[in-house]
Design a protein around this motif. Structure first.
Motif, short mmCIF file in Angstrom:
data_model
loop_
_atom_site.label_atom_id
_atom_site.label_comp_id
_atom_site.label_asym_id
_atom_site.label_seq_id
_atom_site.Cartn_x
_atom_site.Cartn_y
_atom_site.Cartn_z
N GLY A 1 0.97 -1.47 -0.22
CA GLY A 1 -0.21 0.29 -0.36
C GLY A 1 1.21 1.78 0.53
N LEU A 2 0.29 2.11 0.08
CA LEU A 2 1.30 3.42 -0.03
C LEU A 2 1.60 3.99 1.70
N SER A 3 0.48 3.96 2.17
CA SER A 3 1.07 4.37 3.56
C SER A 3 2.96 3.42 3.56
N GLY A 4 2.23 2.03 3.68
CA GLY A 4 3.65 1.04 3.48
C GLY A 4 4.66 1.42 3.29
N ARG B 1 13.48 5.38 4.40
CA ARG B 1 14.23 4.91 5.91
C ARG B 1 15.24 5.51 5.66
N LEU C 1 5.42 4.23 1.71
CA LEU C 1 6.14 5.71 1.77
C LEU C 1 6.85 5.53 3.25
N SER C 2 6.76 4.41 4.30
CA SER C 2 6.63 4.02 5.96
C SER C 2 8.05 3.50 5.52
N HIS C 3 9.15 2.65 4.59
CA HIS C 3 8.93 1.52 4.60
C HIS C 3 10.06 2.11 3.87
#
Length: 355
Positions: free
Chosen positions: A104-107, A114, A109-111
């Motif tokens: 997904g988009l949030s995953g 880093r 962006l968060s992964h």
């Protein structure tokens, strides 16, 4: 400045090539828990960036106005940011279309943002954008800005960022590293003012004591690690190990660390960069020392940064990590000469890579 920058590029070639080999002394390797010689190189690039940034911004502002100077600075640093993103890539990856959909988009962006992309060029670009509002301001404003920026980084580190950086494999300070990389960058801009307004000799008279103040200040901040440890354990020294020596206390937010971009590390390194530059004032501005090698490397530093990784790549597989010192140094000499030869070729043809 070209001689200083050339020395810095040569130092980068050295530590980036030899740092991974077992036989090489620890002082030439990067560490997470103290400042080595290798860890002094990157801050010197930021020092040089701040010097040049101040120069070019003021000239463009005087000639074309504030708006044009801002537009040029923003476009230049966004271009540098793009180069960095291409060079360093994103973190992680997926094996299948289903994995990508599940991320997904949030995953994503968060992964993916880093650590890997937050290396030298990206940090320079983001730091330059961060200090744009003050790069044309008075010395007092710039000093206040870097002080507040450093303290804000310290506060965020205490709240959450220090542990996040350690657990997420941050490189060179990670996503919030620009806040403390601001310190050597703006110190470089202050030195530019001195060289223009006071000249080399008077700048030297100010640079030496301020270099000592910053280095002692950075070390003093790192000693708060020892103070905290002594207060909690009831034993131990109240002084931390000096720079260039392995730590004697557990790591925390006060430890000199390029990995976390700690305040103590960047304050000390800003002072060390200033001390090295002061040496080149003596050698090159007040004296007659001009090394052609440093000129070639210093006038085309971005090209050197990009080229040295490409030249290193085909050589490194034939130099085992446990190779003897003579073999490692011979391989480094081949690597260095090949990189210098290419840069000399570019210099003779007037080809310089600048953004």
């Amino acid at each position: 400045m070209d001689q200083f920058r050339g020395y810095t590029v040569a130092g980068m070639f050295l530590v980036n090539f030899i740092g991974s080999f077992v036989v090489i002394p620890a002082i030439f390797k990067h560490h997470k828990v103290y400042c080595s010689y290798a860890d002094t190189i990157m801050p010197q690039f930021f020092f040089a960036v701040g010097y040049a940034y101040r120069l070019t911004y003021l000239r463009r502002r005087e000639k074309y106005g504030v708006t044009a100077a801002w537009r040029h600075s923003i476009s230049r640093n966004l271009g540098l940011l793009l180069v960095g993103l291409i060079m360093y890539h994103l973190d992680g990856g997926v094996e299948s279309w289903a994995d990508l959909k599940n991320l997904g988009l949030s995953g994503f962006l968060s992964h993916s943002f880093r650590s890997s992309i937050f290396q030298t060029l990206v940090h320079i670009a983001i730091t330059s954008l961060w200090i744009l509002p003050v790069i044309g301001a008075s010395p007092l404003v710039r000093i206040l800005f870097m002080t507040v920026s450093g303290l804000a980084h310290l506060g965020l580190s205490q709240m959450f960022y220090y542990q996040w950086a350690l657990s997420n494999g941050a490189i060179d300070g990670g996503p919030l590293g620009f806040m403390t990389w601001t310190i050597p960058t703006l110190v470089g801009s202050l030195v530019y003012d001195g060289m223009v307004n006071r000249g080399p000799r008077r700048t030297l008279n100010l640079a030496v004591p301020w270099a000592l103040v910053l280095m002692v200040g950075g070390y003093g901040l790192s000693c708060l690690t020892a103070v905290r440890h002594s207060l909690t354990s009831g034993a131990g020294s109240w002084l931390a190990a000096p720079p260039f020596f392995p730590p004697i206390h557990p790591q925390d937010i006060w430890t000199m660390s390029q990995k976390t971009g700690s305040l103590s590390y960047l304050v000390f390194s800003a002072g060390f960069s200033l001390a090295v530059y002061a040496l080149f004032i003596v050698l090159s501005d007040l004296g007659r020392f001009q090394l052609g090698l440093f000129r070639t490397l210093g006038q085309n530093a971005l090209a050197g940064y990009i080229l040295h990784g490409w030249v290193k790549e085909p050589i490194s597989p034939f130099v085992p990590r446990d190779a003897p010192l003579g073999y490692v140094l011979s391989a480094f000499l081949v690597f260095f000469l090949l990189t210098w030869f290419i840069m000399k070729y570019l210099e003779k043809r007037g080809l310089y890579l600048r953004l």
